[in-house]
Design an enzyme around this catalytic site. Structure first.
Site, PDB file in Angstrom:
ATOM      1  N   HIS A 122       0.816  -1.214   0.000  1.00  0.00           N
ATOM      2  CA  HIS A 122       0.000   0.000   0.000  1.00  0.00           C
ATOM      3  C   HIS A 122       0.855   1.273   0.000  1.00  0.00           C
ATOM      4  O   HIS A 122       1.931   1.327   0.584  1.00  0.00           O
ATOM      5  CB  HIS A 122      -0.938   0.004   1.210  1.00  0.00           C
ATOM      6  CG  HIS A 122      -0.223  -0.028   2.541  1.00  0.00           C
ATOM      7  ND1 HIS A 122       0.241   1.093   3.171  1.00  0.00           N
ATOM      8  CD2 HIS A 122       0.097  -1.070   3.350  1.00  0.00           C
ATOM      9  CE1 HIS A 122       0.796   0.771   4.320  1.00  0.00           C
ATOM     10  NE2 HIS A 122       0.732  -0.545   4.453  1.00  0.00           N
ATOM     11  N   ASP A 123       0.364   2.271  -0.713  1.00  0.00           N
ATOM     12  CA  ASP A 123       0.960   3.608  -0.758  1.00  0.00           C
ATOM     13  C   ASP A 123       2.341   3.645  -1.411  1.00  0.00           C
ATOM     14  O   ASP A 123       3.081   4.614  -1.245  1.00  0.00           O
ATOM     15  CB  ASP A 123       1.042   4.223   0.650  1.00  0.00           C
ATOM     16  CG  ASP A 123      -0.303   4.285   1.331  1.00  0.00           C
ATOM     17  OD1 ASP A 123      -1.136   5.105   0.917  1.00  0.00           O
ATOM     18  OD2 ASP A 123      -0.540   3.498   2.276  1.00  0.00           O
ATOM     19  N   GLY A 140       4.864  -1.262   2.691  1.00  0.00           N
ATOM     20  CA  GLY A 140       4.091  -0.053   2.436  1.00  0.00           C
ATOM     21  C   GLY A 140       4.953   1.187   2.307  1.00  0.00           C
ATOM     22  O   GLY A 140       6.045   1.285   2.870  1.00  0.00           O
TER      23      GLY A 140
END
Length: 270
Positions: A122-123, A140
């Site tokens: 994520h991100d 992440g």
């Protein structure tokens, strides 16, 4: 060119499929998904969440794109995954959407090759023409530049930056930022040199490579503290675009830097 959807596929109402998109057998496409022209889901592909796939991507069986972030802080918001064009996404690849606590988006560039089992957390932000060998994974919030290569089963911890043109060898565990053009190796990864092969493939001249090597040697293995060496290299060679890129990358970081493995060089924060 018409959209092709196999009768066994499930495409939710609201999904947007551009001309020439192909949805193969047993694929599932969620209601907030956008798939660009010429992108092919071969079979058994899951695309969900608020996900955009650009043009001419090829996605192989059992890849899962746009699933929620693997983060205990995720609150279920409409975060996104945006993938560029001309990517080759092989079997079992996973890419998660972002979290509300960051910018809410995971971005992948164009012309990338994701081999079997690789993962984008994520991100993350992944540049163009990046190669992930089998089972290479990003935690992440990782930032990856252009033309980076990850060897098989390389792992990058959260919030790390990987500079343009770097090479992460197989089985390496990357805990800190990696300079542009760096060659990183080891269970607890250290910089062992420059990605000369990658620099040659990008068309850099022998003179340019020698100059970068000179700056690299002075920066990681010269006398004085790392900060002193950084300022000395910046003063002497900082006008060179390639070395200037390395200097700017180091100065732009707020976290530790992966340091050299030779001659007793010490890890240090920039």
């Amino acid at each position: 060119m018409a959209v092709s959807i196999d009768p066994t596929a499930r495409v939710a109402d609201g999904a947007r499929l551009a001309d020439g998109a192909e949805i193969g057998p047993f694929c599932t496409v969620g209601p907030h998904v956008e798939i660009g022209a010429g992108t092919r889901l071969i079979s058994h592909v899951n695309v969900t969440g608020h996900t955009v796939l650009g043009e001419r991507n090829t996605v192989y069986p059992f890849a899962s794109l746009g699933t929620p972030p693997q983060s205990v802080k995720y609150g279920g918001g409409p975060t996104r995954l945006v993938v560029g064009s001309d990517n080759d996404i092989r079997e079992g690849v996973t890419m998660n959407t972002g979290t509300e606590g960051d910018h809410g988006i995971t971005r992948v560039g164009s012309g990338c090759f994701f081999m079997v089992g690789s993962h984008v957390g994520h991100d993350c932000t992944v540049g163009d023409h990046v190669t992930f060998a089998n089972n290479a994974v990003l935690g992440g919030h990782v930032q990856v530049g252009n033309n980076v290569v990850f060897g098989g089963q390389a792992a990058v911890r959260q919030f790390v930056r990987i500079g343009d043109g770097a090479m992460i060898t197989g089985l390496s565990g990357v805990r800190a930022d990696v300079i542009p053009f760096g060659l990183v190796h080891g269970h607890f990864a250290e910089v062992v040199g420059l990605n000369v092969v990658g620099m040659r493939r990008r068309g850099l001249s022998k003179a340019d490579i020698h100059k970068v090597h000179r700056g690299f040697e002075a920066l990681f293995f010269g006398p004085g503290t790392f900060r002193e060496r950084l300022e000395a290299v910046a003063a002497e060679l900082g006008d060179d675009p390639l070395i200037g890129q390395i200097i700017a990358f180091i100065r732009g970081g707020s976290r530790p830097l992966t340091m050299g493995a030779k001659r007793g060089a010490q890890r240090a924060e920039p």
